[in-house]
Design an enzyme around this catalytic site. Structure first.
Site, short mmCIF file in Angstrom:
data_model
loop_
_atom_site.label_atom_id
_atom_site.label_comp_id
_atom_site.label_asym_id
_atom_site.label_seq_id
_atom_site.Cartn_x
_atom_site.Cartn_y
_atom_site.Cartn_z
N HIS A 281 0.85 -1.20 0.00
CA HIS A 281 0.00 0.00 0.00
C HIS A 281 0.88 1.24 0.00
CE1 HIS A 281 0.53 -1.21 4.22
NE2 HIS A 281 0.32 0.05 4.57
N HIS B 262 0.80 5.28 0.69
CA HIS B 262 0.07 6.35 1.37
C HIS B 262 0.17 7.62 0.54
CE1 HIS B 262 -0.13 4.27 5.35
NE2 HIS B 262 0.95 3.66 4.87
#
Length: 120
Positions: free
Chosen positions: A92, A94
């Site tokens: 992931h 950010h």
């Protein structure tokens, strides 16, 4: 598979290979996570096509956040491995909107992962 990012359906946007949704524990309002749809543990395991799809959503996400929250800047980052602070083992990225005054001295930005190295 018991992966919260694989199961996430609270999407802000998506394309064929990636999706974006708001972080459940945001640093700032509008904090987005951009993830590949295929379960990979870190960014380094993503294919070139997945990285392109992720980057497209980062760019679209930036526009969305500018229109919605009018931030003054952004941080982009990923944690790869537990030593780097990764706690959910699905890649992931950010995308964090930043606002003037959200911290007293923002110099050093992402260098803050090691606080005493942030301001130099």
């Amino acid at each position: 598979m018991d992966c919260p990012f694989c199961q996430s359906d609270q999407l802000v946007m998506e394309n064929d290979l990636a999706k974006a949704f708001f972080d459940k524990h945001p640093v700032n309002e509008g904090h987005l996570l951009v993830v590949p749809k295929r379960h990979t543990v870190t960014y380094f395991e993503c294919t070139i096509e997945e990285k392109i799809a992720i980057d497209q959503l980062i760019q679209r996400g930036k526009v969305h956040l500018e229109e919605t929250y009018q931030p003054d800047g952004f941080n982009i980052g990923t944690n790869a491995g537990s030593a780097a602070g990764q706690t959910i083992f699905h890649c992931h990225i950010h995308l964090i909107p930043r606002f003037t005054g959200d911290i007293d001295d923002p110099r050093g930005g992402v260098r803050g992962v090691i606080p005493e190295k942030r301001v130099y």
